[in-house]
Design a protein around this motif. Structure first.
Motif, PDB file in Angstrom:
ATOM      1  N   CYS A   1     125.366 115.459  75.871  1.00 57.17           N
ATOM      2  CA  CYS A   1     124.341 116.443  76.042  1.00 57.17           C
ATOM      3  C   CYS A   1     123.631 116.343  77.571  1.00 57.17           C
ATOM      4  O   CYS A   1     123.432 117.086  78.232  1.00 57.17           O
ATOM      5  N   GLY A   2     122.948 115.043  77.664  1.00 57.20           N
ATOM      6  CA  GLY A   2     122.264 114.651  78.493  1.00 57.20           C
ATOM      7  C   GLY A   2     123.029 114.455  80.027  1.00 57.20           C
ATOM      8  O   GLY A   2     122.376 114.786  80.846  1.00 57.20           O
ATOM      9  N   SER A   3     124.334 114.442  79.922  1.00 60.44           N
ATOM     10  CA  SER A   3     125.128 114.397  81.191  1.00 60.44           C
ATOM     11  C   SER A   3     125.243 115.806  81.762  1.00 60.44           C
ATOM     12  O   SER A   3     125.951 115.739  82.860  1.00 60.44           O
ATOM     13  N   ASP A   4     124.839 116.943  81.139  1.00 60.17           N
ATOM     14  CA  ASP A   4     125.168 118.290  81.637  1.00 60.17           C
ATOM     15  C   ASP A   4     123.644 118.929  81.642  1.00 60.17           C
ATOM     16  O   ASP A   4     123.312 119.299  80.647  1.00 60.17           O
ATOM     17  N   LEU A   5     123.328 118.990  83.072  1.00 60.93           N
ATOM     18  CA  LEU A   5     121.970 119.309  83.159  1.00 60.93           C
ATOM     19  C   LEU A   5     121.613 120.706  82.679  1.00 60.93           C
ATOM     20  O   LEU A   5     120.642 121.344  82.292  1.00 60.93           O
ATOM     21  N   ASP A   6     122.789 121.874  82.734  1.00 58.59           N
ATOM     22  CA  ASP A   6     122.537 123.041  82.610  1.00 58.59           C
ATOM     23  C   ASP A   6     122.498 123.086  81.119  1.00 58.59           C
ATOM     24  O   ASP A   6     121.791 124.037  80.585  1.00 58.59           O
TER      25      ASP A   6
ATOM     26  N   ALA B   1     119.516 112.264  79.555  1.00 55.64           N
ATOM     27  CA  ALA B   1     119.556 112.911  81.002  1.00 55.64           C
ATOM     28  C   ALA B   1     119.001 112.172  81.997  1.00 55.64           C
ATOM     29  O   ALA B   1     119.353 111.971  82.909  1.00 55.64           O
ATOM     30  N   ASP B   2     117.662 111.726  81.862  1.00 56.30           N
ATOM     31  CA  ASP B   2     116.998 110.936  82.690  1.00 56.30           C
ATOM     32  C   ASP B   2     117.810 109.755  83.078  1.00 56.30           C
ATOM     33  O   ASP B   2     118.054 109.599  84.391  1.00 56.30           O
ATOM     34  N   ASP B   3     118.321 108.866  82.084  1.00 55.52           N
ATOM     35  CA  ASP B   3     119.208 107.994  82.318  1.00 55.52           C
ATOM     36  C   ASP B   3     120.481 108.117  83.081  1.00 55.52           C
ATOM     37  O   ASP B   3     120.802 107.511  84.047  1.00 55.52           O
ATOM     38  N   HIS B   4     121.017 109.110  82.852  1.00 55.25           N
ATOM     39  CA  HIS B   4     122.358 109.658  83.389  1.00 55.25           C
ATOM     40  C   HIS B   4     121.884 110.068  85.058  1.00 55.25           C
ATOM     41  O   HIS B   4     122.782 109.491  85.796  1.00 55.25           O
ATOM     42  N   LEU B   5     121.219 110.689  85.166  1.00 60.14           N
ATOM     43  CA  LEU B   5     120.691 111.067  86.600  1.00 60.14           C
ATOM     44  C   LEU B   5     120.369 109.790  87.293  1.00 60.14           C
ATOM     45  O   LEU B   5     120.820 109.654  88.554  1.00 60.14           O
ATOM     46  N   ARG B   6     119.698 108.927  86.737  1.00 57.82           N
ATOM     47  CA  ARG B   6     119.256 107.569  87.560  1.00 57.82           C
ATOM     48  C   ARG B   6     120.547 106.886  87.766  1.00 57.82           C
ATOM     49  O   ARG B   6     120.883 106.138  88.849  1.00 57.82           O
ATOM     50  N   SER B   7     121.540 106.895  86.878  1.00 51.98           N
ATOM     51  CA  SER B   7     122.674 106.206  87.042  1.00 51.98           C
ATOM     52  C   SER B   7     123.748 106.740  88.137  1.00 51.98           C
ATOM     53  O   SER B   7     124.582 105.706  88.497  1.00 51.98           O
ATOM     54  N   ILE B   8     123.382 107.747  88.526  1.00 56.25           N
ATOM     55  CA  ILE B   8     124.394 108.556  89.628  1.00 56.25           C
ATOM     56  C   ILE B   8     123.236 108.492  90.838  1.00 56.25           C
ATOM     57  O   ILE B   8     123.789 109.171  91.785  1.00 56.25           O
ATOM     58  N   GLY B   9     122.228 107.740  90.942  1.00 58.16           N
ATOM     59  CA  GLY B   9     121.683 107.816  92.158  1.00 58.16           C
ATOM     60  C   GLY B   9     120.492 108.628  92.412  1.00 58.16           C
ATOM     61  O   GLY B   9     120.075 108.588  93.552  1.00 58.16           O
ATOM     62  N   GLN B  10     120.241 109.552  91.356  1.00 59.08           N
ATOM     63  CA  GLN B  10     119.258 110.711  91.476  1.00 59.08           C
ATOM     64  C   GLN B  10     117.829 110.125  90.998  1.00 59.08           C
ATOM     65  O   GLN B  10     117.828 109.081  90.532  1.00 59.08           O
ATOM     66  N   GLU B  11     117.026 110.787  91.369  1.00 61.52           N
ATOM     67  CA  GLU B  11     115.404 110.238  91.049  1.00 61.52           C
ATOM     68  C   GLU B  11     115.026 110.463  89.530  1.00 61.52           C
ATOM     69  O   GLU B  11     114.023 110.191  89.013  1.00 61.52           O
ATOM     70  N   GLY B  12     115.800 111.061  88.774  1.00 62.02           N
ATOM     71  CA  GLY B  12     115.587 111.527  87.302  1.00 62.02           C
ATOM     72  C   GLY B  12     115.312 112.813  87.090  1.00 62.02           C
ATOM     73  O   GLY B  12     115.785 113.594  87.781  1.00 62.02           O
ATOM     74  N   LEU B  13     114.645 113.014  86.110  1.00 58.89           N
ATOM     75  CA  LEU B  13     114.293 114.536  85.577  1.00 58.89           C
ATOM     76  C   LEU B  13     113.705 115.151  86.483  1.00 58.89           C
ATOM     77  O   LEU B  13     112.892 114.735  87.147  1.00 58.89           O
ATOM     78  N   ASP B  14     113.861 116.501  86.669  1.00 60.93           N
ATOM     79  CA  ASP B  14     112.933 117.537  87.340  1.00 60.93           C
ATOM     80  C   ASP B  14     111.780 117.603  86.873  1.00 60.93           C
ATOM     81  O   ASP B  14     111.548 117.143  85.665  1.00 60.93           O
ATOM     82  N   PRO B  15     110.673 118.056  87.656  1.00 57.25           N
ATOM     83  CA  PRO B  15     109.259 117.967  87.112  1.00 57.25           C
ATOM     84  C   PRO B  15     109.121 118.617  85.776  1.00 57.25           C
ATOM     85  O   PRO B  15     108.308 118.187  85.113  1.00 57.25           O
TER      86      PRO B  15
END
Length: 138
Positions: A51-56, A95-109
């Motif tokens: 679920c966390g891997s799909d931000l929508d 979701a936070d972990d997933h975003l960081r693993s693909i080089g993004q900053e993590g969750l939106d504010p």
């Protein structure tokens, strides 16, 4: 049936996904499905990661839970944010972990604020419990 925006479906990548409004016959089923995903994710880390891997999907689950997240223009106050479900917390952390693993900053504010508010609630409850324990031991 047409989508909420009247487009009839098609490419949804350019639209903000939302749960159906009260006029739609599948609204209740949508909320039940969202609740099921949140409940399963509480006990199953693989579900939380999926679920966390799909931000929508994460935004839809936050909307179903009752927190506006970043999909809403409404200002969330501590009193208007429901207690965070453990399954949704697992999804948000995944979701936070997933975003960081693909080089993004993590969750939106907006999503980060949900986790931060819950952490503040947890610390406050722990402090109150420690104070209560101290009073009881006197």
């Amino acid at each position: 049936d047409e989508c909420e925006d009247g487009s009839g479906g098609g490419d949804v990548s350019s639209r903000k996904l939302r749960l159906p409004d009260a006029r739609r016959p599948w609204r209740e089923a949508s909320f039940r499905i969202a609740g099921s995903l949140i409940n399963i994710s509480e006990k199953c880390p693989n579900s939380a990661r999926r679920c966390g891997s799909d931000l929508d999907l994460v935004h839809l689950l936050v909307e179903a839970w009752g927190g506006a997240g970043s999909n809403s223009s409404k200002k969330q106050t501590p009193a208007s944010t429901p207690l965070l479900h453990l399954g949704l917390a697992a999804i948000l952390h995944a979701a936070d972990d997933h975003l960081r693993s693909i080089g993004q900053e993590g969750l939106d504010p907006g999503l980060r604020a949900i986790l931060d508010k819950e952490e503040a609630r947890k610390r406050f409850a722990q402090k109150k419990e420690a104070e209560r324990q101290e009073r009881m031991s006197r």
